[in-house]
Design an enzyme around this catalytic site. Structure first.
Site, PDB file in Angstrom:
ATOM      1  CB  SER A 163     -33.965  13.366  -1.028  1.00 27.05           C
ATOM      2  OG  SER A 163     -33.476  14.013  -2.161  1.00 27.05           O
TER       3      SER A 163
HETATM    4  N1  SAH Z   1     -33.429  18.458  -2.839  1.00 28.27           N
HETATM    5  C1  SAH Z   1     -34.647  17.792  -3.205  1.00 28.27           C
HETATM    6  C2  SAH Z   1     -34.411  16.681  -4.186  1.00 28.27           C
HETATM    7  C3  SAH Z   1     -34.664  17.131  -5.543  1.00 28.27           C
HETATM    8  S1  SAH Z   1     -34.429  15.941  -6.805  1.00 28.27           S
HETATM    9  C4  SAH Z   1     -35.382  17.342  -1.971  1.00 28.27           C
HETATM   10  O1  SAH Z   1     -35.339  18.025  -0.999  1.00 28.27           O
HETATM   11  O2  SAH Z   1     -36.019  16.331  -1.968  1.00 28.27           O
HETATM   12  C5  SAH Z   1     -33.043  16.617  -7.623  1.00 28.27           C
HETATM   13  C6  SAH Z   1     -33.300  17.897  -8.333  1.00 28.27           C
HETATM   14  O3  SAH Z   1     -32.079  18.277  -8.962  1.00 28.27           O
HETATM   15  C7  SAH Z   1     -34.354  17.848  -9.426  1.00 28.27           C
HETATM   16  O4  SAH Z   1     -35.376  18.737  -9.140  1.00 28.27           O
HETATM   17  C8  SAH Z   1     -33.590  18.250 -10.678  1.00 28.27           C
HETATM   18  O5  SAH Z   1     -34.337  19.045 -11.579  1.00 28.27           O
HETATM   19  C9  SAH Z   1     -32.435  19.036 -10.082  1.00 28.27           C
HETATM   20  N2  SAH Z   1     -31.270  19.217 -10.942  1.00 28.27           N
HETATM   21  C10 SAH Z   1     -30.681  18.320 -11.793  1.00 28.27           C
HETATM   22  N3  SAH Z   1     -29.645  18.901 -12.417  1.00 28.27           N
HETATM   23  C11 SAH Z   1     -29.568  20.185 -11.957  1.00 28.27           C
HETATM   24  C12 SAH Z   1     -28.713  21.285 -12.237  1.00 28.27           C
HETATM   25  N4  SAH Z   1     -27.724  21.223 -13.129  1.00 28.27           N
HETATM   26  N5  SAH Z   1     -28.931  22.437 -11.580  1.00 28.27           N
HETATM   27  C13 SAH Z   1     -29.948  22.562 -10.676  1.00 28.27           C
HETATM   28  N6  SAH Z   1     -30.795  21.565 -10.389  1.00 28.27           N
HETATM   29  C14 SAH Z   1     -30.609  20.385 -11.020  1.00 28.27           C
END
Ligand code: SAH
Length: 289
Positions: A136
């Site tokens: 992010s």
């Molecule tokens: N928090 C991260 C951003 C990750 S992107 C950071 O620090 O940058 C969002 C993430 O959400 C992805 O890895 C995706 O696989 C995950 N995601 C999507 N749906 C999800 C679900 N139902 N349960 C857990 N993770 C999920």
């Protein structure tokens, strides 16, 4: 997750292999220039030096990455001063909470990126982490935590993050809460986050592999919940896992997304507020890998 866009769909999120090579990085830069987020990003780049990028500094940025995953090798490009400048830009965009800004200053974002992308770690942009997911944008990480923390003087108690990705936001959350739980549905990303976080030795952070749409009932109730992926609305299971007074922040919407804040005011009462536009990868059910 990630924010910022306006790019044609086929270009976002960028795949990791597209951007780790030199040619790929040029494409990524081009794609970034087409994104809405880039306004912030370019402003940020220029603000950091107080002047436009010179040809020399651009060449410096385009240097090929070190051959092995040697995080120390990136140190000249990711010094504390560079991280401080990123935090200043986030503050200029309106994030005020001193605890959040201090947390952002603590966490080495370059630890969470492939070596080829580490030089861009302190640009205020989302970047690819593989599996069509992104780390992010620092601004949105800070903003969501600020909204979740509003009204809380010290650290939060127990916090849940849905969508660990590479683990960056989880590490930031661990600076502002006593206990942090983070769930990821893609197993290789969950494992990568574990590896990324290992050298930081964060004692109050627990990573889980599973479907975050179901929450983590065995570890709740939570004083704060952050979703790092966007669904059409907030999954029902999460409402009951909020403590009374707990605050949940989530991106919601299909095409147009906005941050949604939900506060549990009483045992059977929740209030909701729609905040600013954002752009995240989709929240998906089930697990992968
Ligand atoms: N928090 C991260 C951003 C990750 S992107 C950071 O620090 O940058 C969002 C993430 O959400 C992805 O890895 C995706 O696989 C995950 N995601 C999507 N749906 C999800 C679900 N139902 N349960 C857990 N993770 C999920």
């Amino acid at each position: 997750m990630s924010e910022g866009n306006g790019q044609p769909k086929k270009r976002f999120p960028l795949t990791l292999d597209l951007v780790t090579g030199l040619a790929g990085r040029r494409k990524a830069d081009a794609a970034a220039l087409n994104s809405r987020q880039t306004a912030t990003q370019n402003a940020a780049r220029h603000a950091s030096s107080g002047r436009p990028l010179t040809a020399a500094s651009r060449v410096h940025e385009m240097k090929p990455p070190p051959p092995a995953i040697d995080r120390m090798a990136n140190m000249p490009l990711v010094s504390e001063a560079v991280r401080k400048a990123m935090v200043q830009r986030v503050a200029q965009q309106g994030v005020r909470d001193p605890l959040v800004l201090a947390a952002l200053e603590q966490v080495p974002r370059h630890y969470f990126l492939e070596p080829g992308l580490a030089p861009q770690a302190y640009v205020d942009a989302s970047l690819p982490i593989g599996y069509h997911q992104t780390i992010s944008q620092p601004y949105i990480v800070a903003r969501m935590i600020e909204v979740m923390r509003e009204g809380v003087a010290g650290k939060l108690g127990r916090v849940l993050e849905i969508g660990t990705g590479c683990g960056y936001q989880a590490a930031v959350l661990a600076e502002v809460a006593d206990e942090v739980y983070s769930i990821e549905r893609i197993r290789p990303l969950h494992e990568r986050a574990r590896a990324n976080l290992r050298p930081l030795r964060i004692p109050n952070l627990r990573l889980h592999y599973g479907d975050g749409m179901l929450g983590l009932p065995q570890c709740g109730p939570f004083d704060g919940i952050i979703l790092a992926a966007a669904g059409l609305d907030v999954p029902q299971a999460l409402f009951d896992q909020m403590a009374i007074g707990g605050r949940l922040v989530a991106p919601v919407g299909a095409g147009e997304q906005r941050l949604k804040l939900i506060v549990r005011t009483r045992r059977n009462e929740w209030i909701a507020d729609m905040l600013e536009p954002c752009h995240f990868v989709p929240l998906r059910p089930g697990t992968f890998g």
